[in-house]
Scaffold this motif. Sequence first.
Motif: not given
Length: 163
Positions: A136-160
Motif C-alpha cells: 500500500d505504501s511502496w513500489i519496489v524494484q528488486y533485482s540481483w545477478g552474480t558474476n565472478e568479479e563482484d559476486g552476487t549483487l542485489v539492487n533495490m529501488i523504492l518509490t512511494a
Amino acid sequence: MITSQRALTSATAIAIAAGLSLSLSGCFANPLESFTDNLIEDTVENAIEGATGVDVDVDGDGSGGSLPKSWPAEVPAPDGNILFSLGIDDGYSATIQVDSDAAAEAGYEALVSSGFEMISEFSLGDEGVMYGLESDSWIVQYSWGTNEEDGTLVNMILTANEE
C-alpha cells in the motif's frame, strides 16, 4: 630554554617520522590510504548531499556502507555489504553485495513475507532476475545477478506508492 624547546621539537619530529615509517612500511595498515579513502567518500557524499539534499552513502573500500537513516522500516533489505545507497524525498536506492543467490532470494522472500505482492517478474537468463513488488505504501524494484568479479549483487529501488 631555546635549546630545550629545540630538543623537544626534534624528538617529537623524530618520533612522528619513525611512527609514520613503520606504519607506511606495510607492517601495519596504511593510515594515509584509509584517510584518503574516507576523505574521498566523505567529499562525494557531502557534495551530493549539500547540492541536492539527497542522503547518500558511498562505500569505496568494500568495508560496508549503510542504508539512509530514513529508509522505511517496512521495507526489509537483505543482509550483506551495502556498497551504495541513497534516499531522496520519497525514493530510495541501494546496491548490496550478498553471500549467494540464495541470500538474494531470501531478501525477495522477506519482502513477500512483509506483505509485498509481486506484480512483475523479468528473467535475465544466467545474468539474474528482476521483480516488481508493491504494498500500500511502496513500489519496489528488486533485482540481483552474480558474476565472478563482484559476486552476487542485489539492487533495490523504492518509490512511494501514490495510488
